[in-house]
Design a protein around this motif. Sequence first.
Motif, short mmCIF file in Angstrom:
data_model
loop_
_atom_site.label_atom_id
_atom_site.label_comp_id
_atom_site.label_asym_id
_atom_site.label_seq_id
_atom_site.Cartn_x
_atom_site.Cartn_y
_atom_site.Cartn_z
N THR A 24 0.83 -1.21 0.00
CA THR A 24 0.00 0.00 0.00
C THR A 24 0.86 1.26 0.00
OG1 THR A 24 -1.74 -1.18 1.22
CG2 THR A 24 -1.83 1.22 1.23
N THR A 27 2.42 1.69 -3.46
CA THR A 27 1.41 2.13 -4.43
C THR A 27 1.04 3.58 -4.19
OG1 THR A 27 0.54 -0.12 -4.58
CG2 THR A 27 -0.89 1.66 -5.34
N ALA A 52 -6.04 0.09 -7.71
CA ALA A 52 -4.67 -0.25 -7.34
C ALA A 52 -4.49 -0.30 -5.83
CB ALA A 52 -3.70 0.76 -7.95
N ALA A 56 -3.53 -3.49 -3.54
CA ALA A 56 -2.36 -3.45 -2.67
C ALA A 56 -2.73 -3.79 -1.23
CB ALA A 56 -1.72 -2.06 -2.74
N PRO A 74 4.31 -1.62 -7.96
CA PRO A 74 3.44 -0.85 -8.87
C PRO A 74 4.06 -0.72 -10.26
CG PRO A 74 3.81 0.32 -6.78
CD PRO A 74 4.83 -0.78 -6.87
N VAL A 116 1.09 -4.65 -8.99
CA VAL A 116 -0.05 -3.73 -8.85
C VAL A 116 -0.07 -2.84 -10.08
CG1 VAL A 116 -1.11 -1.93 -7.47
CG2 VAL A 116 0.16 -3.77 -6.34
N ILE A 118 -1.14 0.26 -11.92
CA ILE A 118 -1.68 1.54 -11.46
C ILE A 118 -2.31 2.36 -12.58
CG2 ILE A 118 -0.13 1.71 -9.49
CD1 ILE A 118 1.59 3.62 -11.12
N CYS A 166 6.13 4.98 -11.62
CA CYS A 166 5.98 3.55 -11.41
C CYS A 166 7.38 2.95 -11.44
CB CYS A 166 5.08 2.93 -12.49
SG CYS A 166 5.75 3.10 -14.16
#
Length: 489
Positions: A24, A27, A52, A56, A74, A116, A118, A166
């Motif tokens: 988390t 991200t 996303a 996460a 990410p 993840v 995004i 990213c």
Amino acid sequence: MSELTTKTLTELRDMLASGSISATEATQACLDRIAATEDRVGAFTSVQAEAALDYAKALDAEGPQTDKPLWGVPVSVKDILATKDAPTTCASKILENFTPFYDATAVARLRDAGAVIIGKTNMDEFAMGSSTENSAFGVTRNPWDTTRIPGGSSGGSAASVAAGQCFGSLGTDTGGSIRQPASFCGCVGLKPTYGRVSRYGCVAYASSLDQIGPLTRSVPDAALLLSAIAGYDERDSTSVDCPVPDYVAAANERQDLTGVRLGMPKEYWANGLAPEVEKGCRAAIKRAEELGAELVPVDLPHTKYGIASYYIIAMAEASSNLARFDGVRYGKRAQGAHDLIDMYTASRSEGFGDEVKRRIMLGTYVLSAGYYDAYYRKAAQVRRLVRQDYLDAFEKCDIICGPASPVTAWGLEEKTDDPLQMYLMDVYTISLNLAGLPGISLPVGLGEDTGMPVGLQLLGPAFAEDRLLAASGALMRGLDPLPAPKGLE
């Protein structure tokens, strides 16, 4: 840029695995970076922030998983790859509101690896362009200098990585569309062998040329992403069923280049190469020699015919592939048409941009009854000769090297009124797609005139990505890393 978003994908993966940072947090750092920079970069066509973060958080609830090599990392995905939870527009008005019901195989494999996703990155419409200025969603700008283009067609992917938005991205390469923007944005960009990565779920531009590959900040990062997406897929008839090597191990196995024969084709060092690019590439090659590489002269005599052959084949395939976007089966349907032909004409006229229309018309022309033999058949014959050039060269050397682009990134709108000049910018990349072989672009320095990144391209035999990654890893460890991009400070 926060300290976290300057990390490489490999560094972040290790932090996530150790628990020193959560999925988390990683991200959110990327989403914060997007919020702070996207108005100046324009790298994304859409950002799936809520989805996303939800994903996460779900990963964090399960905890790090060693069987998922990209757990919590990410990444972004070029908007030509189907995503079931986000629009797939190809940066075109004709697909403006299209959301697929499935994931492309490469996307699905990213998710299976714990990545993840995004957002979807901007591109030249239907991957037709070299500057990411041919997008219905606006231009993308180079994070090193926002008055310059990031390259194309995967310019949004390269820019999102360079800008710290990213930790890696997937692009597609039809004639250099991964390697050229990687060169312009100071990234590593890998175009795999045709058939190494499934094209299922990739909206086709030129089916015999397209290939999906990674854009990252380091060679080990590219190896990690390629490991996640490579392999046979029965849903893609062009996918090759052969073992996938350990690319991550390959990228880290060499400390020098002893025993590596680097092919030096004279065709890559001819007129038209900018002095700052030549100087930067030759300095990197000199460093490769110091690391033990042997330079070997090779010939690629049909390189000069590559651009003409490529654009005939690519435009012919584009004409065929884009016929499906007619307002009935896919895409925007024009309103107020009086009959079927009017509806087809209006839908395609309103939905496609100028460059796409230009390529469809040229492709239809070269496939027409009176011109097929003179153009398309001849281009296909030259394609075979181009491939044979590479096969002959690899009998003398292990890897071929040369510039990824004849110039560094040019200014916005500098070449938009001269399509032919734009096409010529792909002179060093397109032949590899005609041959279906792998190549990687490496950031080897900054041009002394423009201060923009210079890319060196390494090319290998079919399915020799591990060889390219091993040599690339050793070379990059022997070179000074590029500084952070200055264009967003």
